[in-house]
Design a protein around this motif. Structure first.
Motif, PDB file in Angstrom:
ATOM      1  N   GLU A 113       9.609 -10.505 -12.876  1.00 20.90           N
ATOM      2  CA  GLU A 113      10.826 -10.335 -13.679  1.00 20.90           C
ATOM      3  C   GLU A 113      10.782 -11.205 -14.930  1.00 20.90           C
ATOM      4  N   ILE A 151      18.868 -10.121 -25.201  1.00 23.01           N
ATOM      5  CA  ILE A 151      19.350 -10.595 -23.900  1.00 23.01           C
ATOM      6  C   ILE A 151      20.591 -11.452 -24.085  1.00 23.01           C
ATOM      7  N   LEU A 167      17.738 -18.850 -13.830  1.00 21.54           N
ATOM      8  CA  LEU A 167      16.400 -18.235 -13.816  1.00 21.54           C
ATOM      9  C   LEU A 167      15.357 -19.103 -13.119  1.00 21.54           C
ATOM     10  N   SER A 217      21.209  -9.337  -9.444  1.00 20.85           N
ATOM     11  CA  SER A 217      20.059 -10.058  -8.906  1.00 20.85           C
ATOM     12  C   SER A 217      20.161 -10.198  -7.391  1.00 20.85           C
ATOM     13  N   ILE A 256      14.805 -15.555  -9.920  1.00 23.06           N
ATOM     14  CA  ILE A 256      14.062 -14.374 -10.356  1.00 23.06           C
ATOM     15  C   ILE A 256      12.619 -14.494  -9.873  1.00 23.06           C
ATOM     16  N   ASP A 305      16.581  -5.876  -9.235  1.00 17.89           N
ATOM     17  CA  ASP A 305      15.319  -6.591  -9.429  1.00 17.89           C
ATOM     18  C   ASP A 305      14.128  -5.643  -9.543  1.00 17.89           C
ATOM     19  N   SER A 335      23.241 -18.129 -16.284  1.00 25.26           N
ATOM     20  CA  SER A 335      22.032 -17.935 -15.469  1.00 25.26           C
ATOM     21  C   SER A 335      21.119 -19.152 -15.538  1.00 25.26           C
ATOM     22  N   LEU A 371      22.000  -6.899 -14.936  1.00 20.75           N
ATOM     23  CA  LEU A 371      21.124  -7.148 -13.789  1.00 20.75           C
ATOM     24  C   LEU A 371      21.925  -7.664 -12.601  1.00 20.75           C
ATOM     25  N   LEU A 386      11.027  -9.980 -18.801  1.00 22.48           N
ATOM     26  CA  LEU A 386      12.023 -10.477 -19.755  1.00 22.48           C
ATOM     27  C   LEU A 386      11.352 -10.850 -21.077  1.00 22.48           C
ATOM     28  N   VAL A 438      22.411 -15.269 -12.942  1.00 20.75           N
ATOM     29  CA  VAL A 438      21.156 -15.007 -12.225  1.00 20.75           C
ATOM     30  C   VAL A 438      20.493 -16.349 -11.929  1.00 20.75           C
ATOM     31  N   LEU A 448      22.360 -10.870 -18.293  1.00 27.41           N
ATOM     32  CA  LEU A 448      21.960 -11.617 -17.097  1.00 27.41           C
ATOM     33  C   LEU A 448      23.135 -12.491 -16.667  1.00 27.41           C
ATOM     34  N   CYS A 477      22.374 -14.041 -21.853  1.00 20.57           N
ATOM     35  CA  CYS A 477      22.142 -14.829 -20.640  1.00 20.57           C
ATOM     36  C   CYS A 477      23.379 -15.696 -20.416  1.00 20.57           C
TER      37      CYS A 477
END
Length: 541
Positions: A98, A112, A119, A35, A94, A72, A117, A33, A102, A91, A88, A114
């Motif tokens: 989004e 995922i 979020l 972002s 969001i 996005d 991030s 992603l 998720l 990120v 991710l 992550c």
């Protein structure tokens, strides 16, 4: 120069889209992603999202991992049918849509990664880490204090790496991007390691967590690739963790064996540092507790022969750490010969600084009668076997109950004369606590023997029918193997009531590790020099 850099970034982004189109059949469909909300409303002044994405793309392309960059708008439209794994990277911001997608992505059985991030929702007034906590069932997330320039994080065996470890057990991480840590909820997730501070693992919090949510899996890291500052080895170690995670998430079946059999699970080796305060009755008391202790002696000491008589040769460890850091093998040979002449003891285990192996040939070490080398380590680890059959074990002295039961720990006692308190009481209190937490006391010889046996156990998993696997377990040893756990990782939702696992028409015991979503199969009395074909039959939910 700036224009050249921008052209390079555009080329990499285009290459990413092109590379994704060449994805091999059967490999996971991976999305990264980009972002745009983070780029527009970024919180961290030091974060350049384009650099972060470029970093990830270079990494994946170099390791020939197929992927596609999404944005996005793509995520808001829903991607659960298009990709298996979503990365991710850093990120920060969001949208509500989004976040909802998720959750759907995980519920659909996808995974995922992550990495670094946060979020956040733009203009959110609630707990700023609530989205992370809700999405991955995390707890007590907080950022590293801004006054810190960085921190260190340990690594330990886990399902992602099939309970193996590299030599590099600590990552050095920059704190410039307000990195995150959290607490672990037992039976809901596993940590890949813990925060490390002042030569002790003093914090149970972690920045590396993995587990299962809904029908999918996740890896949460409170930092990102570009936050690794410990050098090439640290970066390679973190990249290996990501690649292992992708393999864990790829929905393919896999199988691997546990590090230790049940009777050696969570192994602890008891060692006593020799000095003049050591009393024979302490050694006897430890042995009466069904523990075989080891004695650490150094070349400069005059050792009591009465004390030595209470230990076999393979229970004595020769501590060479008081000598030069660039200790050469000819000096070690002379010291071992002198000790043998003085005490009639042939030592087979030495304790050294960690650079000893790097400057001395393992084959030559083996030739002078050494079969086990212990080296000082800031964290617990696992043995490594060299081609010469030399076993190398990290020597980590525990000060508290270990957080991992998949590594080797050493309980060290230094005798002292203290009129105000009895240090031996603390020793036996710790012994009881370790046992009550499932740790088993063992010896260097037992670890040495098991690790060599383990190297000659092979697993192969073949799908024979849509609803059936054959697990071929080969024991190449000339000894029977007992109390061994084997992990079966099958990502799809198996109807457990329909699952049967049998060997020669005899049902085997198993259970589901619901956190890692793996089936644990128990084996006993595996015959020597044998090929065992296990039938695994099931139906899907």
């Amino acid at each position: 120069m700036l224009s050249y850099f921008k052209i390079l970034i555009i080329f990499i982004l285009l290459a990413g889209h092109f590379y994704a189109q060449e994805s091999d059949f059967g490999k996971p469909r991976i999305a990264i992603l980009y972002s745009e909300l983070t780029e527009k409303y970024r919180i961290s002044n030091s974060l350049d999202l384009t650099d972060v994405i470029t970093y990830w793309e270079l990494f994946l392309m170099q390791d020939k991992v197929s992927y596609k960059v999404i944005y996005d708008d793509d995520l808001e439209l829903g991607i659960e049918d298009d990709f298996d794994i979503l990365i991710l990277p850093s990120v920060e911001i969001i949208s509500n849509d989004e976040l909802s997608e998720l959750e759907k992505f995980l519920e659909a059985g996808n995974s995922i990664i992550c990495s670094g991030s946060k979020l956040f929702l733009k203009d959110a007034t609630a707990n700023k880490y609530q989205n992370l906590q809700t999405l991955f069932n995390l707890r007590d997330i907080e950022s590293i204090a801004s006054s810190k320039t960085g921190f260190m994080h340990t690594l330990k065996p886990n399902h992602l790496n099939n309970f193996t470890l590299s030599n590099n057990l600590i990552l050095q991480i920059s704190a410039k991007n307000q990195l995150l840590i959290c607490s672990i909820q037992k039976n809901k997730m596993y940590e890949c390691g813990n925060i490390y501070s002042e030569n002790n693992i003093t914090d149970k919090r972690t920045s590396l967590v993995y587990g299962s949510v809904g029908g999918g899996r996740f890896l949460w890291a409170g930092f990102d690739l570009n936050d690794i500052v410990g050098g090439a080895d640290d970066l390679l170690t973190y990249k290996s963790l990501i690649l292992n995670t992708i393999n864990w998430m790829d929905k393919k079946s896999d199988t691997y064996i546990d590090n230790f059999p049940e009777n050696l699970a969570a192994p602890v080796i008891a060692v006593i540092q020799y000095n003049n305060a050591l009393q024979s009755n302490l050694i006897d008391s430890i042995k009466q507790n069904d523990i075989i202790p080891h004695l650490i002696v150094s070349p400069s000491q005059i050792v009591s022969k009465e004390t030595l008589s209470k230990f076999s040769d393979n229970e004595i460890i020769f501590d060479l750490t008081e000598l030069s850091s660039d200790l050469k093998l000819d000096i070690v040979t002379d010291l071992l010969e002198n000790f043998k002449n003085d005490y009639d003891v042939s030592i087979s285990s030495i304790l050294v600084e960690d650079n000893f192996i790097a400057i001395n040939d393992p084959s030559e070490i083996k030739k002078i009668g050494i079969n086990t080398v212990l080296y000082y380590s800031p964290v617990a680890g696992l043995p490594q076997t060299y081609k010469s059959d030399l076993l190398i074990i990290p020597f980590f002295k525990i000060a508290e109950i270990p957080g991992s039961n998949k590594t080797i720990n050493f309980l060290s006692f230094i005798p002292t004369v203290d009129c105000k308190k009895n240090p031996e009481e603390d020793l036996f209190r710790m012994i009881n606590q370790l046992r009550s937490n499932g740790h088993n006391f063992t010896t260097i010889s037992s670890i040495n023997k098991w690790w060599r046996l383990r190297d000659l156990i092979n697993l192969q998993l073949n799908k024979t029918e849509d609803d059936e696997f054959e697990l071929k377990l080969t024991n190449k040893n000339l000894a029977e193997i007992n109390d061994l756990n084997v992990y079966l990782d099958y990502f799809k939702k198996i109807n457990l009531s329909s699952l049967t696992i049998s060997l020669n028409d005899t049902l085997l015991n198993y259970y589901l590790d619901d956190t890692a979503k793996v089936i644990v199969i128990s084996f006993d009395k595996i015959p020597p020099d044998s090929i065992n074909r296990i039938k695994i039959k099931f139906s899907l939910e």
